[in-house]
Scaffold this motif. Sequence first.
Motif, PDB file in Angstrom:
ATOM      1  N   THR B  99       0.816  -1.215   0.000  1.00 33.18           N
ATOM      2  CA  THR B  99       0.000   0.000   0.000  1.00 33.18           C
ATOM      3  C   THR B  99       0.847   1.262   0.000  1.00 33.18           C
ATOM      4  O   THR B  99       0.319   2.352   0.079  1.00 33.18           O
ATOM      5  N   GLY B 100       2.149   1.101  -0.046  1.00 34.45           N
ATOM      6  CA  GLY B 100       2.987   2.275  -0.211  1.00 34.45           C
ATOM      7  C   GLY B 100       3.287   2.555  -1.663  1.00 34.45           C
ATOM      8  O   GLY B 100       3.708   3.652  -2.016  1.00 34.45           O
ATOM      9  N   LYS B 101       3.077   1.585  -2.540  1.00 37.96           N
ATOM     10  CA  LYS B 101       3.368   1.795  -3.949  1.00 37.96           C
ATOM     11  C   LYS B 101       2.128   2.370  -4.603  1.00 37.96           C
ATOM     12  O   LYS B 101       1.148   1.678  -4.853  1.00 37.96           O
ATOM     13  N   LEU B 102       2.181   3.661  -4.867  1.00 34.66           N
ATOM     14  CA  LEU B 102       1.036   4.362  -5.432  1.00 34.66           C
ATOM     15  C   LEU B 102       1.140   4.377  -6.945  1.00 34.66           C
ATOM     16  O   LEU B 102       2.196   4.696  -7.498  1.00 34.66           O
ATOM     17  N   ILE B 103       0.026   4.050  -7.611  1.00 34.00           N
ATOM     18  CA  ILE B 103      -0.072   4.132  -9.059  1.00 34.00           C
ATOM     19  C   ILE B 103      -0.916   5.357  -9.363  1.00 34.00           C
ATOM     20  O   ILE B 103      -2.113   5.393  -9.054  1.00 34.00           O
ATOM     21  N   PHE B 104      -0.290   6.372  -9.959  1.00 32.39           N
ATOM     22  CA  PHE B 104      -0.955   7.644 -10.192  1.00 32.39           C
ATOM     23  C   PHE B 104      -1.606   7.693 -11.570  1.00 32.39           C
ATOM     24  O   PHE B 104      -1.078   7.136 -12.540  1.00 32.39           O
ATOM     25  N   GLY B 105      -2.742   8.402 -11.639  1.00 28.95           N
ATOM     26  CA  GLY B 105      -3.298   8.758 -12.929  1.00 28.95           C
ATOM     27  C   GLY B 105      -2.495   9.897 -13.541  1.00 28.95           C
ATOM     28  O   GLY B 105      -1.522  10.379 -12.949  1.00 28.95           O
ATOM     29  N   GLN B 106      -2.923  10.317 -14.718  1.00 25.91           N
ATOM     30  CA  GLN B 106      -2.192  11.368 -15.441  1.00 25.91           C
ATOM     31  C   GLN B 106      -2.414  12.750 -14.855  1.00 25.91           C
ATOM     32  O   GLN B 106      -1.671  13.681 -15.166  1.00 25.91           O
ATOM     33  N   GLY B 107      -3.427  12.892 -14.036  1.00 23.72           N
ATOM     34  CA  GLY B 107      -3.685  14.183 -13.428  1.00 23.72           C
ATOM     35  C   GLY B 107      -4.755  14.985 -14.156  1.00 23.72           C
ATOM     36  O   GLY B 107      -4.909  14.869 -15.374  1.00 23.72           O
ATOM     37  N   THR B 108      -5.496  15.778 -13.396  1.00 26.13           N
ATOM     38  CA  THR B 108      -6.477  16.717 -13.936  1.00 26.13           C
ATOM     39  C   THR B 108      -6.169  18.095 -13.383  1.00 26.13           C
ATOM     40  O   THR B 108      -6.071  18.255 -12.155  1.00 26.13           O
ATOM     41  N   THR B 109      -6.000  19.047 -14.279  1.00 30.92           N
ATOM     42  CA  THR B 109      -5.772  20.430 -13.859  1.00 30.92           C
ATOM     43  C   THR B 109      -7.110  21.101 -13.657  1.00 30.92           C
ATOM     44  O   THR B 109      -7.938  21.146 -14.571  1.00 30.92           O
ATOM     45  N   LEU B 110      -7.345  21.585 -12.446  1.00 32.35           N
ATOM     46  CA  LEU B 110      -8.584  22.297 -12.146  1.00 32.35           C
ATOM     47  C   LEU B 110      -8.318  23.795 -12.184  1.00 32.35           C
ATOM     48  O   LEU B 110      -7.468  24.304 -11.457  1.00 32.35           O
ATOM     49  N   GLN B 111      -9.046  24.460 -13.062  1.00 33.49           N
ATOM     50  CA  GLN B 111      -8.984  25.927 -13.140  1.00 33.49           C
ATOM     51  C   GLN B 111     -10.268  26.485 -12.549  1.00 33.49           C
ATOM     52  O   GLN B 111     -11.370  26.012 -12.870  1.00 33.49           O
ATOM     53  N   VAL B 112     -10.152  27.476 -11.689  1.00 35.99           N
ATOM     54  CA  VAL B 112     -11.316  28.113 -11.088  1.00 35.99           C
ATOM     55  C   VAL B 112     -11.325  29.574 -11.507  1.00 35.99           C
ATOM     56  O   VAL B 112     -10.395  30.329 -11.186  1.00 35.99           O
ATOM     57  N   LYS B 113     -12.394  29.954 -12.199  1.00 35.89           N
ATOM     58  CA  LYS B 113     -12.500  31.319 -12.705  1.00 35.89           C
ATOM     59  C   LYS B 113     -13.330  32.163 -11.751  1.00 35.89           C
ATOM     60  O   LYS B 113     -14.297  31.682 -11.175  1.00 35.89           O
ATOM     61  N   PRO B 114     -12.934  33.429 -11.591  1.00 38.83           N
ATOM     62  CA  PRO B 114     -13.691  34.288 -10.669  1.00 38.83           C
ATOM     63  C   PRO B 114     -15.061  34.646 -11.223  1.00 38.83           C
ATOM     64  O   PRO B 114     -15.325  34.546 -12.407  1.00 38.83           O
TER      65      PRO B 114
END
Lengths: 115, 114
Positions: B99-114
């Motif tokens: 459980t220490g070996k983490l398999i990561f996804g590619q990531g999602t960039t979250l942009q928050v607009k005012p």
Amino acid sequence: EAGVAQSPRYKIIEKRQSVAFWCNPISGHATLYWYQQILGQGPKLLIQFQNNGVVDDSQLPKDRFSAERLKGVDSTLKIQPAKLEDSAVYLCASSQGTIGTGELFFGEGSRLTVL
Amino acid sequence: AQSVTQLDSHVSVSEGTPVLLRCNYSSSYSPSLFWYVQHPNKGLQLLLKYTSAATLVKGINGFEAEFKKSETSFHLTKPSAHMSDAAEYFCVVTEGSNTGKLIFGQGTTLQVKP
């Protein structure tokens, strides 16, 4: 509580040169990890230590990468000789348990640029 | 082998609107699933984790995720986005018993607009 410390934060080298990164985990954490994060990708595990023994180094390119964790505390990751594709952020992390619970504490990373 | 797929590389929302970041997983085991967040020039931080207890998991900063085995999904939600939520989010699965070996996804960039 002090977090995971890494140095240097940034390093630029020419290909075929060598580089070393240092990590000091959170005090008392038995397990230490080095992850490689290439731009635009998720981090990938390079090596996992439990105390000063290696648990997993299956994805470590052993012809050029080496890592050690003397005395079960600090760790160094070395690359020799570096290639262009080694440009990445090298993340050190630590966790409390001997096996791990998935909750890792990460340092801010060492960004390597190979020219 | 375990893997995760993040279905969106970039999500943009307006401040105060709901956030949905999608993640599907593949696992031969009963998986442990996580969401990590990475703010610019900061270390990765655990948002929340699922380890076979309640299927609806609450995390920090108002985030939640629901484990749906039938859909092999673990989507991350938040009712109302805040400017400080702008970051890179990673869906993560652990590899088998390590459980220490983490398999990561590619990531999602979250942009928050005012």
